[in-house]
Write a protein that holds these residues in place. Structure first.
Motif, PDB file in Angstrom:
ATOM      1  N   PHE A 246      43.226  75.868 -51.774  1.00 12.82           N
ATOM      2  CA  PHE A 246      42.064  75.663 -50.911  1.00 12.82           C
ATOM      3  C   PHE A 246      41.377  74.335 -51.219  1.00 12.82           C
ATOM      4  CE2 PHE A 246      37.444  75.991 -50.366  1.00 12.82           C
ATOM      5  CZ  PHE A 246      37.372  76.237 -48.999  1.00 12.82           C
ATOM      6  N   MET A 247      41.140  74.056 -52.507  1.00 13.57           N
ATOM      7  CA  MET A 247      40.458  72.814 -52.871  1.00 13.57           C
ATOM      8  C   MET A 247      41.287  71.592 -52.504  1.00 13.57           C
ATOM      9  SD  MET A 247      38.681  73.717 -56.556  1.00 13.57           S
ATOM     10  CE  MET A 247      37.860  72.121 -56.594  1.00 13.57           C
ATOM     11  N   THR A 248      42.604  71.694 -52.624  1.00 15.62           N
ATOM     12  CA  THR A 248      43.475  70.582 -52.248  1.00 15.62           C
ATOM     13  C   THR A 248      43.409  70.322 -50.750  1.00 15.62           C
ATOM     14  OG1 THR A 248      44.988  71.121 -54.084  1.00 15.62           O
ATOM     15  CG2 THR A 248      45.838  69.699 -52.331  1.00 15.62           C
ATOM     16  N   ILE A 249      43.459  71.396 -49.955  1.00 16.62           N
ATOM     17  CA  ILE A 249      43.377  71.252 -48.493  1.00 16.62           C
ATOM     18  C   ILE A 249      42.048  70.635 -48.080  1.00 16.62           C
ATOM     19  CG2 ILE A 249      43.253  72.545 -46.316  1.00 16.62           C
ATOM     20  CD1 ILE A 249      45.229  74.538 -47.537  1.00 16.62           C
ATOM     21  N   MET A 250      40.957  71.034 -48.763  1.00 19.98           N
ATOM     22  CA  MET A 250      39.625  70.536 -48.422  1.00 19.98           C
ATOM     23  C   MET A 250      39.352  69.149 -49.006  1.00 19.98           C
ATOM     24  SD  MET A 250      38.444  72.839 -46.483  1.00 19.98           S
ATOM     25  CE  MET A 250      36.762  72.232 -46.322  1.00 19.98           C
ATOM     26  N   GLY A 251      40.290  68.624 -49.783  1.00 19.46           N
ATOM     27  CA  GLY A 251      40.133  67.282 -50.335  1.00 19.46           C
ATOM     28  C   GLY A 251      39.108  67.194 -51.444  1.00 19.46           C
ATOM     29  N   MET A 252      38.859  68.289 -52.158  1.00 21.27           N
ATOM     30  CA  MET A 252      37.891  68.275 -53.255  1.00 21.27           C
ATOM     31  C   MET A 252      38.517  67.665 -54.509  1.00 21.27           C
ATOM     32  SD  MET A 252      36.141  72.053 -52.846  1.00 21.27           S
ATOM     33  CE  MET A 252      35.501  72.621 -51.275  1.00 21.27           C
ATOM     34  N   GLU A 253      37.660  67.190 -55.405  1.00 20.36           N
ATOM     35  CA  GLU A 253      38.128  66.597 -56.663  1.00 20.36           C
ATOM     36  C   GLU A 253      38.139  67.633 -57.782  1.00 20.36           C
ATOM     37  OE1 GLU A 253      36.127  62.981 -57.680  1.00 20.36           O
ATOM     38  OE2 GLU A 253      36.031  62.284 -55.605  1.00 20.36           O
ATOM     39  N   ASN A 254      38.786  67.276 -58.892  1.00 25.47           N
ATOM     40  CA  ASN A 254      38.879  68.136 -60.086  1.00 25.47           C
ATOM     41  C   ASN A 254      39.480  69.508 -59.751  1.00 25.47           C
ATOM     42  OD1 ASN A 254      37.507  66.165 -61.744  1.00 25.47           O
ATOM     43  ND2 ASN A 254      35.595  66.826 -60.770  1.00 25.47           N
ATOM     44  N   THR A 255      40.497  69.525 -58.893  1.00 19.31           N
ATOM     45  CA  THR A 255      41.074  70.793 -58.442  1.00 19.31           C
ATOM     46  C   THR A 255      41.699  71.586 -59.582  1.00 19.31           C
ATOM     47  OG1 THR A 255      43.095  69.596 -57.865  1.00 19.31           O
ATOM     48  CG2 THR A 255      41.506  69.970 -56.103  1.00 19.31           C
ATOM     49  N   VAL A 256      42.442  70.902 -60.451  1.00 20.62           N
ATOM     50  CA  VAL A 256      43.119  71.597 -61.552  1.00 20.62           C
ATOM     51  C   VAL A 256      42.102  72.188 -62.523  1.00 20.62           C
ATOM     52  CG1 VAL A 256      44.707  71.355 -63.497  1.00 20.62           C
ATOM     53  CG2 VAL A 256      45.170  70.142 -61.360  1.00 20.62           C
ATOM     54  N   LEU A 257      41.091  71.386 -62.896  1.00 17.32           N
ATOM     55  CA  LEU A 257      40.078  71.837 -63.844  1.00 17.32           C
ATOM     56  C   LEU A 257      39.321  73.044 -63.305  1.00 17.32           C
ATOM     57  CD1 LEU A 257      38.371  71.468 -66.403  1.00 17.32           C
ATOM     58  CD2 LEU A 257      36.953  69.843 -65.141  1.00 17.32           C
TER      59      LEU A 257
END
Length: 375
Positions: A246-257
């Motif tokens: 979801f965070m990757t699709i939304m282009g958010m940062e620090n996805t892994v953390l």
């Protein structure tokens, strides 16, 4: 169940219950007893950690042994399963550290560099919500990012000895965990001998009927704990991966953390998802308040799906324990044993519930029936 067997079982359960009450009173009313017990157990801390690690890794080892069933040599198959189990876990932890630490450092640097902008944005949001600047003046807390750096520098200079001592303690902790992993390898390797030794001891101590009852009880407890550990890890992995996508699709940062934080906190019963949402939301807030709001809303929806769809599918009716008793178990376990007590609250409560329903209630009902029939 004959009368003598029922009486023996009743005495056993009463004895266990009285012992539990006495131990609880000692721990609750006499803190020095609890302090002394913790000091005594501290001598075995590394071994206990080794047992816990071995117990957690053991299901993976058993799975790999089945996977390698084409290898005819049992000893070699067991060695391979143990090797790949522990190497896999160590590689996974190492990958997590290598991936997360740089992101964490980057997030902190970003927070410090852009702190002024975050303060201005948050102040503007509060003003738009009708909060007066005089009522909530963030600039009075920290005037600029340089002040943060200066404060950190001053703190390090003034508390260098304390920081050095804490660093030493961290080093000792790392060494302790390394030794615990080595101990865990030995535990897993010696599992057949340990099981055979315990079986022989119980057979020598108990008659056939009691031995069967104790064996069934231990097997049930083992299944509860093993099922809980395996499916909790699977559930955390599912939640973490979905959050990452979801965070990757939304282009958010620090996805892994953030996804790692959400997955790990999801292991904590009841309160964990809220903690994960708060920490993850704060990390996302460092870069974008709008993204933080979207993240929190998504996390709440994800936790609803997890609680009402994913977890019931994974756990089934194995932990059909009242939510009230789970909360009580989490509070008591956390106050007595910290994080470990919180993580193990559900299976421990499930075991207590199993003992209560299977033994105590059954014995009381049998006793009541015999009393009503006049036997």
């Amino acid at each position: 169940m004959d009368k003598r067997k029922s009486k023996r079982l009743w005495r056993l359960e009463v004895g266990v219950l009285c012992t539990a009450i006495i131990v609880f009173i000692l721990l609750w009313r006499f803190p020095e007893f609890w302090s002394g017990l913790k000091t005594f157990l501290g001598y075995f801390e590394t071994v206990i950690f080794g047992c816990i690690i071995a117990y957690i890794v053991n299901p993976l080892t058993e799975f790999l042994e089945k996977l390698f069933r084409g290898i005819k040599n049992n000893k070699f198959r067991s060695i391979l399963a143990i090797f790949f189990s522990f190497v896999g876990v160590i590689i996974l932890l190492g990958f997590a550290l290598v991936t997360l630490v740089p992101q964490l450092v980057s997030s902190v640097e970003s927070l410090i560099k852009n702190f002024d902008g975050y303060v201005s944005t948050l102040t503007a949001m509060l003003v738009n919500l009708g909060v007066s600047k005089n009522t909530f003046d963030l600039s009075s807390v920290v005037e600029s990012s340089e002040d943060i750096l200066k404060s950190v520098s001053d703190y390090v200079s003034e508390n260098s000895s304390t920081i050095l001592a804490e660093t030493t303690n961290i080093g000792k902790g790392v060494l302790q965990w390394i030794i615990a992993i080595i101990v865990a390898v030995y535990f897993v390797a010696e599992k057949p001998k340990l099981k055979a030794g315990l079986k022989r001891f119980l057979k020598a101590l108990l008659d056939d009927a009691k031995y069967q009852n104790v064996s069934d009880f231990l097997r049930k407890c083992n299944n509860i704990f093993k099922r809980y550990i395996i499916f909790s890890l699977i559930d955390a992995l599912i939640v973490g991966v979905v959050n990452f996508i979801f965070m990757t699709i939304m282009g958010m940062e620090n996805t892994v953390l953030v996804s790692f934080v959400v997955a790990v906190t999801n292991l904590i019963p009841t309160f964990g998802p809220f903690v994960g949402a708060a920490i993850g939301g704060f990390i996302v807030l460092m870069t974008s308040p709008k993204s933080a709001l979207i993240f929190v809303i998504f996390t709440l929806i994800l936790q609803l799906i997890d609680g009402y769809v994913i977890k019931p599918k994974l756990f089934g009716d194995t932990f059909g324990v009242s939510g009230l008793w789970i909360i009580v178990g989490v509070i008591i376990g956390g106050s007595m044993f910290g994080v470990v007590g919180i993580l193990l609250a559900i299976p421990v409560v499930a075991v207590i519930d199993y003992i209560y329903r299977t033994y105590i209630i059954t014995a009381l009902e049998d006793r009541r029936k015999k009393h009503d029939t006049g036997c």
